[in-house]
Design an enzyme around this catalytic site. Structure first.
Site, PDB file in Angstrom:
ATOM      1  N   ILE A  12       1.170  -4.027   6.901  1.00  0.00           N
ATOM      2  CA  ILE A  12       1.421  -5.374   8.235  1.00  0.00           C
ATOM      3  C   ILE A  12       3.271  -4.732   8.967  1.00  0.00           C
ATOM      4  O   ILE A  12       2.328  -5.085   9.987  1.00  0.00           O
ATOM      5  CB  ILE A  12       2.787  -6.366   6.989  1.00  0.00           C
ATOM      6  N   ASP A  31       8.783   6.111   9.310  1.00  0.00           N
ATOM      7  CA  ASP A  31       7.806   6.111   8.558  1.00  0.00           C
ATOM      8  C   ASP A  31       7.942   6.837   7.791  1.00  0.00           C
ATOM      9  O   ASP A  31       8.151   8.088   8.789  1.00  0.00           O
ATOM     10  CB  ASP A  31       6.487   5.489   8.805  1.00  0.00           C
ATOM     11  N   LEU A  33       5.896   7.873   5.620  1.00  0.00           N
ATOM     12  CA  LEU A  33       4.115   7.899   5.684  1.00  0.00           C
ATOM     13  C   LEU A  33       3.833   8.484   3.908  1.00  0.00           C
ATOM     14  O   LEU A  33       2.899   8.536   4.008  1.00  0.00           O
ATOM     15  CB  LEU A  33       3.779   9.517   5.714  1.00  0.00           C
ATOM     16  N   ALA A  75       9.263  -0.294   2.484  1.00  0.00           N
ATOM     17  CA  ALA A  75       9.424  -0.820   0.832  1.00  0.00           C
ATOM     18  C   ALA A  75       7.845  -0.283   0.298  1.00  0.00           C
ATOM     19  O   ALA A  75       6.928  -0.098   0.300  1.00  0.00           O
ATOM     20  CB  ALA A  75       9.212  -2.233   0.753  1.00  0.00           C
ATOM     21  N   THR A 117       9.321 -11.723   0.550  1.00  0.00           N
ATOM     22  CA  THR A 117       8.278 -12.287   0.168  1.00  0.00           C
ATOM     23  C   THR A 117       8.635 -13.219  -0.721  1.00  0.00           C
ATOM     24  O   THR A 117       9.142 -14.180  -1.157  1.00  0.00           O
ATOM     25  CB  THR A 117       7.398 -10.825  -1.387  1.00  0.00           C
ATOM     26  N   TYR A 141      10.059  -5.915  -8.248  1.00  0.00           N
ATOM     27  CA  TYR A 141       9.755  -6.568  -6.915  1.00  0.00           C
ATOM     28  C   TYR A 141      10.068  -7.144  -6.225  1.00  0.00           C
ATOM     29  O   TYR A 141      11.027  -7.219  -5.305  1.00  0.00           O
ATOM     30  CB  TYR A 141       8.064  -6.088  -6.677  1.00  0.00           C
ATOM     31  N   ASN A 170       0.508 -14.172   0.458  1.00  0.00           N
ATOM     32  CA  ASN A 170      -0.708 -12.700   0.421  1.00  0.00           C
ATOM     33  C   ASN A 170      -1.022 -12.730   1.766  1.00  0.00           C
ATOM     34  O   ASN A 170      -1.836 -13.035   2.339  1.00  0.00           O
ATOM     35  CB  ASN A 170      -1.912 -13.078  -0.703  1.00  0.00           C
ATOM     36  N   ARG A 219      -3.725 -18.391  -4.552  1.00  0.00           N
ATOM     37  CA  ARG A 219      -2.406 -17.292  -4.454  1.00  0.00           C
ATOM     38  C   ARG A 219      -3.394 -17.879  -2.537  1.00  0.00           C
ATOM     39  O   ARG A 219      -4.044 -18.825  -2.138  1.00  0.00           O
ATOM     40  CB  ARG A 219      -2.655 -15.668  -3.782  1.00  0.00           C
ATOM     41  N   ARG A 276      -2.306  -9.425 -15.522  1.00  0.00           N
ATOM     42  CA  ARG A 276      -2.111  -8.529 -15.358  1.00  0.00           C
ATOM     43  C   ARG A 276      -0.778  -8.649 -15.461  1.00  0.00           C
ATOM     44  O   ARG A 276       0.259 -10.108 -14.755  1.00  0.00           O
ATOM     45  CB  ARG A 276      -2.150  -8.286 -13.802  1.00  0.00           C
TER      46      ARG A 276
END
Ligand code: UFG
Length: 323
Positions: A12, A31, A33, A75, A117, A141, A170, A219, A276
């Site tokens: 993103i 970042d 990485l 994150a 989120t 999360y 999403n 979603r 899940r």
């Protein structure tokens, strides 16, 4: 405007960086990485390789870049992983995120844009979901992102750091140049496309006994470039608070697979698996607040277009980024 983007080498973040640069901003990407890719960082951006846990480095990078706004994408973001390793989520998403907030306050940054989120809501009492629904996350999360949202409110009240937090549904799709490549891929659309590319024999459907019309989870898929545009609108002074970003359309796992078959023209074998852990059955946004306050106007609201841009990118980059 000078914008400091954490996680700008991630999926993103990379596309938001591209759109910020296209809009004329100066961008510094910070970042480590671990999830991101160096080659996903737009060449026009400055890059600092660093961790949020490395406070001196972070402070130096922010001070050096004369930052006016911070966009915080860095994150861990996998629902499933957070159910087995919650400590990673609270440490990286909350504790290390605090270093960033303190560095932003010390550098007198004017605006903080946070990547939140819809997982902060947990299974909603009603859909489509508005911002005022109770937030009762069902995985670490979502909990970690909710904790950071609350911290932001205190930092705004006490330190005057204006924030805007976007609760994504999403994220999917790609730009011409940048797309979705996670080293361990758990997301539905890229995995379905890997089956189409012949890199996986079949897609697993996690749960077929949900209380939805075809029994699979629903979603709201939102194009990554549309997400980026909302972030740019959110940079304006006075735009603050919490915003849902989604299209208001829900698609089931089976519908996504079917759409991918149509777009790719390839048969995608699927096998049914148990649920899940941590997956809410149905998450669909009401994003009216963003339409109204931010004049946000998604350009790719249709799943067909979202999947088509993702497929174009995956065909061009069948193994993702080289690094
Ligand atoms: N799914 C499958 N098979 C797969 C992958 C996923 O059936 O191989 C299912 C999941 O169980 C879920 C749906 O497809 O029902 C979507 O799963 P994703 O992993 O693509 O996305 P999530 O909804 O779990 O999570 C994503 C982001 C989060 C964000 C969340 C908000 O990873 O960061 O969307 O809905 F919080």
């Amino acid at each position: 405007m000078n914008v400091f983007v954490t996680g700008g080498a991630g999926y993103i973040g990379s596309i938001c960086v591209e759109e910020l640069l296209n809009a004329g901003c100066h961008v510094t990407v910070y970042d480590n990485l671990t999830e991101g890719h160096r080659s996903a960082v737009d060449r026009r951006a400055a890059f600092v390789h660093g961790c949020l846990s490395d406070r001196p480095k972070l402070e130096q990078a922010i001070q050096g870049a004369e930052v006016e706004a911070v966009m915080h994408f860095a994150a861990n973001a996998l629902v499933g992983e957070s159910m087995t390793n919650p400590g990673k989520y609270f440490r990286n998403n909350v504790a290390s995120g605090l270093n960033l907030l303190d560095a932003a306050v010390a550098a007198r940054v004017k605006k903080f844009v946070f990547s939140s989120t819809c997982a902060t809501y947990g299974p909603p009492d009603r859909v489509p979901m508005t911002e005022d629904l109770p937030q009762k996350p069902i995985n670490p999360y979502g909990e970690s992102k909710l904790m950071f949202e609350r911290i932001l409110q205190w930092y705004e009240q006490i330190h005057g750091l204006e924030f805007i937090a976007f609760r994504y549904f999403n994220a999917a799709g790609a730009s011409e140049q940048f797309g979705e490549h996670h080293r361990i891929e758990t997301h539905l659309i890229p995995n379905v496309l890997r089956v189409a590319l012949g890199q996986m024999p079949e897609i697993q459907i996690f749960g077929t006994d949900y209380p939805t019309p075809d029994g699979t989870c629903i979603r709201d898929y939102i194009h990554i470039k549309d997400l980026a545009q909302a972030h740019i609108a959110g940079l304006q002074p006075g735009k603050r608070g919490f915003y849902n970003l989604g299209n208001g359309d829900g698609y089931s796992v089976r519908e996504v697979i079917q759409m991918c078959e149509e777009i790719t023209g390839r048969k995608i074998p699927a096998v049914e698996k148990p649920r899940r852990p941590g997956d809410p059955p149905r998450l669909v946004a009401a994003a009216d607040k963003a339409f109204k306050d931010l004049h946000w106007n998604p350009q790719y609201p249709k799943l067909r277009d979202i999947v088509a841009t993702a497929w174009a990118w995956h065909q061009k980059h069948p193994h993702g980024y080289p690094d």
